[in-house]
Each structure stands twice: as structure tokens, then as C-alpha cells.
Design a protein around this motif. Structure first.
Motif, mmCIF file in Angstrom:
data_model
loop_
_atom_site.group_PDB
_atom_site.id
_atom_site.type_symbol
_atom_site.label_atom_id
_atom_site.label_comp_id
_atom_site.label_asym_id
_atom_site.label_seq_id
_atom_site.Cartn_x
_atom_site.Cartn_y
_atom_site.Cartn_z
ATOM 1 N N UNK A 1 19.985 -4.999 -0.223
ATOM 2 C CA UNK A 1 19.191 -5.657 0.812
ATOM 3 C C UNK A 1 17.950 -4.835 1.151
ATOM 4 N N UNK A 2 18.149 -3.523 1.291
ATOM 5 C CA UNK A 2 17.026 -2.637 1.616
ATOM 6 C C UNK A 2 15.962 -2.720 0.526
ATOM 7 N N UNK A 3 16.405 -2.694 -0.729
ATOM 8 C CA UNK A 3 15.471 -2.800 -1.842
ATOM 9 C C UNK A 3 14.698 -4.109 -1.827
ATOM 10 N N UNK B 1 17.364 -1.303 -6.489
ATOM 11 C CA UNK B 1 18.508 -0.613 -5.895
ATOM 12 C C UNK B 1 18.508 0.858 -6.295
ATOM 13 N N UNK B 2 18.216 1.130 -7.551
ATOM 14 C CA UNK B 2 18.234 2.509 -8.042
ATOM 15 C C UNK B 2 17.166 3.358 -7.360
ATOM 16 N N UNK B 3 15.998 2.780 -7.123
ATOM 17 C CA UNK B 3 14.918 3.530 -6.469
ATOM 18 C C UNK B 3 15.277 3.861 -5.031
ATOM 19 N N UNK B 4 15.878 2.912 -4.329
ATOM 20 C CA UNK B 4 16.305 3.161 -2.952
ATOM 21 C C UNK B 4 17.348 4.271 -2.913
ATOM 22 N N UNK B 5 18.335 4.190 -3.778
ATOM 23 C CA UNK B 5 19.390 5.206 -3.811
ATOM 24 C C UNK B 5 18.833 6.575 -4.140
ATOM 25 N N UNK C 1 0.773 -1.229 0.000
ATOM 26 C CA UNK C 1 0.000 0.000 0.000
ATOM 27 C C UNK C 1 0.812 1.291 0.000
ATOM 28 N N UNK C 2 2.115 1.229 0.122
ATOM 29 C CA UNK C 2 2.894 2.456 0.265
ATOM 30 C C UNK C 2 3.690 2.764 -0.998
ATOM 31 N N UNK C 3 3.918 4.055 -1.218
ATOM 32 C CA UNK C 3 4.758 4.485 -2.333
ATOM 33 C C UNK C 3 6.221 4.213 -1.999
ATOM 34 N N UNK C 4 7.084 4.392 -2.996
ATOM 35 C CA UNK C 4 8.503 4.136 -2.786
ATOM 36 C C UNK C 4 9.074 5.019 -1.673
ATOM 37 N N UNK C 5 8.758 6.294 -1.682
ATOM 38 C CA UNK C 5 9.280 7.198 -0.664
ATOM 39 C C UNK C 5 8.720 6.856 0.716
ATOM 40 N N UNK C 6 7.440 6.482 0.761
ATOM 41 C CA UNK C 6 6.841 6.076 2.042
ATOM 42 C C UNK C 6 7.514 4.818 2.583
ATOM 43 N N UNK C 7 7.849 3.889 1.695
ATOM 44 C CA UNK C 7 8.537 2.666 2.124
ATOM 45 C C UNK C 7 9.902 2.992 2.720
ATOM 46 N N UNK C 8 10.658 3.849 2.064
ATOM 47 C CA UNK C 8 11.981 4.209 2.566
ATOM 48 C C UNK C 8 11.862 4.943 3.898
#
Length: 234
Positions: free
Chosen positions: A188-190, A197-201, A156-163
Motif C-alpha cells: 500500500x505504501x509503495x 514494494x522492494x524499494x519501500x522495504x 519531484x522527490x527521490x525514493x528516500x525522500x518519498x519514504x
């Protein structure tokens, strides 16, 4: 190769453990309290970085607690992707599977020492000691709560909300003197958040540019604006 930290005995890589030797375990948490009960024997083993502790489908014969280091538990999907279910940090208990075999694989993220207690001895202690049964129920309920929260995060969460959720979780579990040193890499975080990986970074860079956090090194982070992260996580 598994190296037992209590003796110099070497255990084969097949993870067939020798009969554990008794050890004095300080009662500093629920699992340690259980480990000091009569008939329960605790043993410590060390694992190198990226070494498998147990594999998916293997018999669930032991319950584990992280003493030093960190552990990831994950499942490989049919298409080769990896979904990390949880990160286990010092003090955390893992391997409490409901069935007779492990549903996930467990690996050491860094050089790690874990405490092992034979599942059969835990079940016997729980049958005769109400406090042991209560502690085991509490730990199992905690695992279930984390699984429910993780399911919500993935679905249910967006990428930024997940991070943001991840950073607040690690801040709560790891932060010392205002700084958290992450044992896990961004891949690992991704795999934990269901992101590339690119989205997390990219998300971490945006938060840094906005002054929400500061990097003192690649994995050492200081949160400057927890409220902003909490607003994203809401």
C-alpha cells in the motif's frame, strides 16, 4: 455484505443503502458538527478488511467519515497498476467529489466503521447554514492541499525522500506515546508513493540501520531522529 452497526439489518453487496435512521453524533469535529444540524441524518456502517465502500464511477450519493479503522482511495491505471491517492484515518472525511460520481475507489484497509451522511442533505444544510458551508469548504480545501502535496511528492522527490515524507505524515497523524502503528502494508505504501514494494522495504531497512527509526513489529515504528527525516523531506 455490508453490516449496519446501528441495526441488525443486512444491506446487499450492491451498496444500495436503506433509508438511514437518525442517530446522535457527538460534535467533536467539523464533520460531526455538520452531522448534528437539523435535516442532516448520519448513519454508521461497518466494512470488512479489503471490502469496497464505493467504486470508481459510482454515483456520489454519500459523504463518509472514518470512525474506526482505515480506508484507502485509489485508481487502477490502464496497465493494471494501482495508484493510491490517500489514506483516510479515524476522523478523516472522504467522498467529497466535485462531480456526481466518484473518481476513485474506496476500500477498507482493515475492519472499518464509517459514518455516512447523504450528500443531498449536506447541500441543503449548506444552503441555509453559513457555518455548514464554511466547514464543507474547509474540508474540500484540505483535500485539495493534500492532492497538491501528493502531486509534488510523486513528481519531484527521490525514493528516500518519498519514504521520509510518508513517515513524517504518519507520525503526525498516527503516533501515540511515541509509536505509530501503521494500518497499511508496505505494498500500500509503495502504491501511495509510486514505488515498488522492494524499494519501500529497502528504504525502511536503510533508515533502521542508520538509527533513524526502530521497528517494534512489522508495522509498529518508533522514530528516533525526526530531524534527519525532516532534512530529507525539505
Amino acid at each position: 455484505m455490508l453490516t449496519q452497526t446501528i441495526t441488525t439489518q443486512t444491506v446487499p453487496a450492491a451498496k444500495v443503502f436503506p433509508t438511514p435512521r437518525a442517530q446522535s453524533v457527538p460534535a467533536v469535529d467539523q464533520f460531526s458538527m455538520i452531522a448534528t444540524c437539523a435535516g442532516v441524518i448520519a448513519t454508521e456502517f461497518s466494512y470488512r478488511k479489503d471490502e469496497e465502500i464505493y467504486g470508481e464511477g459510482e454515483p456520489s450519493e454519500y459523504v463518509y467519515q472514518v470512525i474506526r479503522g482505515a480506508v484507502r482511495t485509489y485508481k487502477l491505471l490502464n496497465d493494471g497498476r494501482r495508484q493510491i491517492g490517500a489514506f483516510h484515518l479515524p476522523g478523516d472525511v472522504f467522498g467529497l467529489d466535485a462531480g456526481s460520481s466518484h473518481r476513485l475507489t474506496a476500500e477498507a484497509i482493515a475492519d472499518t466503521t464509517v459514518r455516512l451522511v447523504k450528500r443531498r442533505s449536506l447541500e441543503a444544510a449548506a444552503g441555509s447554514n453559513v457555518q455548514v458551508a464554511h466547514n464543507l469548504w474547509t474540508m474540500t480545501a484540505g483535500d485539495l492541499r493534500h492532492a497538491e502535496d501528493h502531486m509534488l511528492l510523486l513528481g519531484r522527490k527521490t525514493a528516500m525522500e518519498k519514504v521520509a515524507t510518508f513517515l513524517l505524515e504518519m507520525d503526525r497523524r498516527l503516533a501515540r506515546a511515541g509509536m505509530m502503528a501503521l494500518p497499511m502494508c508496505r505494498r500500500d505504501i509503495g502504491d501511495y508513493l509510486g514505488l515498488t514494494l522492494e524499494t519501500v522495504s529497502r528504504a525502511l531497512s536503510q533508515l533502521s540501520d542508520q538509527g533513524v527509526l526502530v521497528f517494534s513489529s512489522a508495522r509498529q515504528i518508533v522514530l528516533r531522529n525526526r530531524q534527519r527525516l525532516a532534512d530529507m523531506d525539505a
